[in-house]
Motif scaffolding. Structure first.
Motif, PDB file in Angstrom:
ATOM      1  N   LEU A   4       0.832  -1.208   0.000  1.00 40.54           N
ATOM      2  CA  LEU A   4       0.000   0.000   0.000  1.00 40.54           C
ATOM      3  C   LEU A   4       0.869   1.260   0.000  1.00 40.54           C
ATOM      4  CD1 LEU A   4      -2.637  -1.102   2.639  1.00 40.54           C
ATOM      5  CD2 LEU A   4      -2.977  -0.876   0.164  1.00 40.54           C
ATOM      6  N   PRO A   5       0.436   2.282  -0.748  1.00 46.36           N
ATOM      7  CA  PRO A   5       1.249   3.500  -0.844  1.00 46.36           C
ATOM      8  C   PRO A   5       1.647   4.089   0.513  1.00 46.36           C
ATOM      9  CG  PRO A   5      -0.587   3.618  -2.373  1.00 46.36           C
ATOM     10  CD  PRO A   5      -0.784   2.372  -1.560  1.00 46.36           C
ATOM     11  N   PRO A  64       7.508   9.197  -1.639  1.00 49.82           N
ATOM     12  CA  PRO A  64       6.118   9.171  -2.081  1.00 49.82           C
ATOM     13  C   PRO A  64       5.808   7.886  -2.846  1.00 49.82           C
ATOM     14  CG  PRO A  64       7.185  11.231  -2.705  1.00 49.82           C
ATOM     15  CD  PRO A  64       8.269  10.286  -2.258  1.00 49.82           C
ATOM     16  N   ALA A  65       4.552   7.467  -2.819  1.00 55.51           N
ATOM     17  CA  ALA A  65       4.141   6.271  -3.560  1.00 55.51           C
ATOM     18  C   ALA A  65       2.701   6.468  -4.026  1.00 55.51           C
ATOM     19  CB  ALA A  65       4.251   5.042  -2.665  1.00 55.51           C
ATOM     20  N   HIS A  66       2.350   5.751  -5.095  1.00 56.50           N
ATOM     21  CA  HIS A  66       1.040   5.964  -5.707  1.00 56.50           C
ATOM     22  C   HIS A  66       0.477   4.630  -6.178  1.00 56.50           C
ATOM     23  CE1 HIS A  66      -1.953   8.355  -7.946  1.00 56.50           C
ATOM     24  NE2 HIS A  66      -1.908   7.348  -8.798  1.00 56.50           N
ATOM     25  N   THR A 120      -2.244   8.676  -3.305  1.00 55.57           N
ATOM     26  CA  THR A 120      -0.856   9.147  -3.290  1.00 55.57           C
ATOM     27  C   THR A 120      -0.492   9.368  -1.834  1.00 55.57           C
ATOM     28  OG1 THR A 120      -0.967  10.205  -5.443  1.00 55.57           O
ATOM     29  CG2 THR A 120       0.717  11.018  -3.945  1.00 55.57           C
ATOM     30  N   ALA A 121       0.626   8.757  -1.436  1.00 53.06           N
ATOM     31  CA  ALA A 121       1.055   8.905  -0.041  1.00 53.06           C
ATOM     32  C   ALA A 121       2.454   9.488  -0.006  1.00 53.06           C
ATOM     33  CB  ALA A 121       1.033   7.553   0.665  1.00 53.06           C
ATOM     34  N   VAL A 154       1.184  10.731   5.157  1.00 55.82           N
ATOM     35  CA  VAL A 154      -0.115  11.266   4.767  1.00 55.82           C
ATOM     36  C   VAL A 154      -0.537  10.583   3.478  1.00 55.82           C
ATOM     37  CG1 VAL A 154      -1.343  13.332   3.975  1.00 55.82           C
ATOM     38  CG2 VAL A 154       0.346  13.521   5.803  1.00 55.82           C
ATOM     39  N   ALA A 155      -1.779  10.141   3.414  1.00 51.08           N
ATOM     40  CA  ALA A 155      -2.321   9.598   2.164  1.00 51.08           C
ATOM     41  C   ALA A 155      -3.438  10.512   1.690  1.00 51.08           C
ATOM     42  CB  ALA A 155      -2.850   8.187   2.390  1.00 51.08           C
ATOM     43  N   ILE A 156      -3.337  10.885   0.423  1.00 50.12           N
ATOM     44  CA  ILE A 156      -4.400  11.661  -0.218  1.00 50.12           C
ATOM     45  C   ILE A 156      -5.048  10.699  -1.206  1.00 50.12           C
ATOM     46  CG2 ILE A 156      -4.868  13.616  -1.731  1.00 50.12           C
ATOM     47  CD1 ILE A 156      -2.283  14.857  -0.743  1.00 50.12           C
ATOM     48  N   PHE A 157      -6.357  10.606  -1.188  1.00 53.60           N
ATOM     49  CA  PHE A 157      -6.966   9.652  -2.112  1.00 53.60           C
ATOM     50  C   PHE A 157      -8.254  10.197  -2.691  1.00 53.60           C
ATOM     51  CE2 PHE A 157      -9.860   8.014   1.240  1.00 53.60           C
ATOM     52  CZ  PHE A 157      -9.145   8.348   2.372  1.00 53.60           C
TER      53      PHE A 157
END
Ligand SMILES: [Zn+2]
Ligand SMILES: [Zn+2]
Lengths: 279, 131
Positions: B76-77, B87-89, B107-108, B122-125
Motif C-alpha cells: 500500500l502507498p 512518495p508512492a502511488h 498518493t502517499a 499522509v495519504a491523499i486519495f
C-alpha cells in the motif's frame, strides 16, 4: 529565586516615539537570571543592545537562545557588545531550516550588504547549537524546545528550575486553522511548552478585529493568547510582541478589555520594557 | 496522550479545510486523523473511530486489488511511504466500514522533519468514477 527582565517586547519592528515609551519600542529580548547567577538571554531583538552594554566586561560566558531568525528577533545581534569582546564565550541556540544550517542562516544577516561584519570576523568565541534539540541543561536551568506554529522554523522555550517554569513563545499562532481552538490539547501547538507554567510570555500582537485581516501571519489575537494561557493552566500571562502601530493607550486598552471580557483566573501583566518578574 | 509535533498539527489543520480525502498516520502506521471527505470513502466518521492502531484500521478498511483479491499491507502507498520514506502511488479498491468497495487512487508521502526526525505519513486519495 529566578528573575525575568524584559529588555524588548515590541513585535515586528522597533517603535520609537513618545506614544510608545510606556511599554517600550525595542524588539524581543528577555533576560532570565537564576539564583546562582546563570543567565539566559532570549532573542536578540533591538532590546539586546542595552543588555549587552550593561553586562559588557562583567561576564565571560553568555547563553543566547533564539526562537527564530525573523529580523525583529535578530536585529540587535550585531549590536550586542559581547560579540566584539575577544574574552567572551557566546553559546547561541537557534533553529536550522530543513535545508540550511543555523550557521548559514545566521550568516545571511551577519554579512554584507545587511551588516558590515561577517560572523567569522566576530572576536568572541561563538559556539552554535541547533534546536529543537533534546532537553538540555544550562546551570540550574532545564530547557525544553519545540517547534511551534509561526511562519518558518520557530521554536518556543520551556525553562524549568527547581522552583519555577517559564514558557517563552513570543511568535505564535496556535489558533491557525483549528476547528475547536484551544480545546483539543493533543493537537494544540505549544501546549507542552506552556503547560502549568508559572510565567507564560506569549504573542498577543493583534486585536480580534485586526487578526481577521492577518490570519496566517504567525501571530495571535490577544483573546486567543488568553484562551491558550487558560487551557495551559498558567499562573501568569505576559502578553508580548506588541504591534508596532499600537500606542501605550492602545495596548493598555486591549489588555483591559480582554481581561474584562474573559475574566481570567490567572494574573495578566502586559510586557513592558524594564519590567522584572521574580519567581 | 501527548501533544503532536507541529508538522502533524499543521497537516491535520490543512486537511480539515480541504475537499480532498486525507488520512494521516504516525511512523508505526497508527491512524491519527482522517478528514470529513475521507469519512465518505471509509464509511465511518472519525469522531466515532478516533485514533486507531494500524492493526485495527487495516481490518476495518480492507484494501483489495481491482479483481477483489486482498492486497498485502506492504504494497500500500502509505506503508511504502513509511517504510521507504518516499512518495508512492497506486490504484486499488477499498472496502469501507460500511462494507462497500470503492475504487480509489492513492498518493502517499512521508512527513520527515529537519534533523531527520520522522513523524509519519499522509495519504491523499480520491474515488474513481466510471460514469
Ligand atoms: Zn517577532
Ligand atoms: Zn516572527
Amino acid at each position: 529565586m529566578t528573575e525575568v527582565t524584559i529588555w524588548g517586547c515590541r513585535g515586528s519592528l522597533a517603535a520609537p516615539g513618545e506614544e510608545f515609551t510606556g511599554y517600550g519600542g525595542n524588539t524581543s529580548c528577555v533576560e532570565v537570571v537564576a539564583a546562582d547567577g546563570t543567565r539566559l538571554i532570549l532573542d536578540a531583538g533591538t532590546g539586546i543592545r542595552g543588555l549587552g552594554q550593561m553586562l559588557n566586561g562583567t561576564v565571560r560566558q553568555y547563553n543566547l537562545l533564539l526562537t527564530h531568525l525573523h529580523m525583529d528577533h535578530l536585529q540587535g545581534m550585531g549590536f550586542f557588545s559581547p560579540f566584539f569582546d575577544s574574552h567572551a564565550q557566546v553559546d547561541l541556540w537557534g533553529p536550522a531550516s530543513t535545508t540550511l544550517s543555523l550557521r548559514t542562516r545566521l550568516a545571511r544577516y551577519l554579512s554584507p550588504p545587511l551588516f558590515p561584519v561577517t560572523m567569522r570576523d566576530l572576536p568572541c568565541k561563538l559556539t552554535l547549537h541547533e534546536v529543537p534539540a533534546a532537553v538540555f541543561e544550562i546551570g540550574p536551568f532545564r530547557i525544553i524546545t519545540d517547534l511551534v506554529g509561526h511562519v518558518g522554523p520557530t521554536v518556543g522555550y520551556r525553562i524549568e528550575t527547581a522552583g519555577s517554569v517559564i514558557a517563552y513563545i513570543p511568535d505564535h499562532e496556535p489558533a491557525l486553522g483549528t476547528v475547536d481552538f484551544p480545546n483539543d490539547t493533543q493537537w494544540l501547538s505549544g501546549y507542552e511548552l506552556a503547560e502549568n507554567a508559572d510565567l507564560l510570555i506569549h504573542d498577543a500582537q493583534f486585536s480580534r478585529q485586526e487578526y481577521q485581516n492577518c490570519i496566517g501571519w504567525g501571530h495571535s489575537a490577544i483573546d486567543d493568547a488568553f484562551k491558550f494561557a487558560e487551557i495551559c493552566n498558567v499562573k501568569h500571562l505576559i502578553p508580548f510582541h506588541h504591534d508596532p502601530n499600537h500606542t501605550d493607550d492602545t495596548i493598555t486598552q486591549m489588555v483591559n478589555e480582554t481581561t474584562h471580557s474573559q475574566v481570567p483566573e490567572f494574573e495578566v501583566t502586559a510586557a513592558r520594557e524594564g519590567a522584572v518578574f521574580k519567581l | 496522550m501527548s501533544q503532536k509535533p507541529i508538522e502533524l498539527i499543521l497537516a491535520r489543520q490543512l486537511s480539515s479545510h480541504l475537499t480532498m480525502p486525507i488520512f494521516i498516520v504516525d511512523p508505526r502506521g497508527d491512524l491519527l486523523f482522517y478528514n470529513e471527505p475521507a469519512e465518505k470513502i471509509l464509511g465511518c466518521r472519525f469522531n466515532e473511530t478516533g485514533e486507531m492502531p494500524a492493526e485495527e484500521w487495516s481490518t476495518m478498511f480492507t484494501p483489495e486489488d481491482l479483481q477483489g483479491e486482498a492486497i498485502s499491507p506492504d504494497a500500500l502507498p502509505l506503508m511504502i511511504a513509511l517504510s521507504k520514506r518516499r512518495p508512492a502511488h497506486k490504484r486499488f479498491q477499498i472496502k469501507g466500514a460500511d462494507g462497500i468497495s470503492r475504487e480509489i487512487e492513492v498518493t502517499a508521502f512521508p512527513i520527515s522533519e529537519q534533523a531527520d526526525r520522522f513523524l509519519g505519513g499522509v495519504a491523499i486519495f480520491w474515488e474513481i468514477s466510471h460514469d
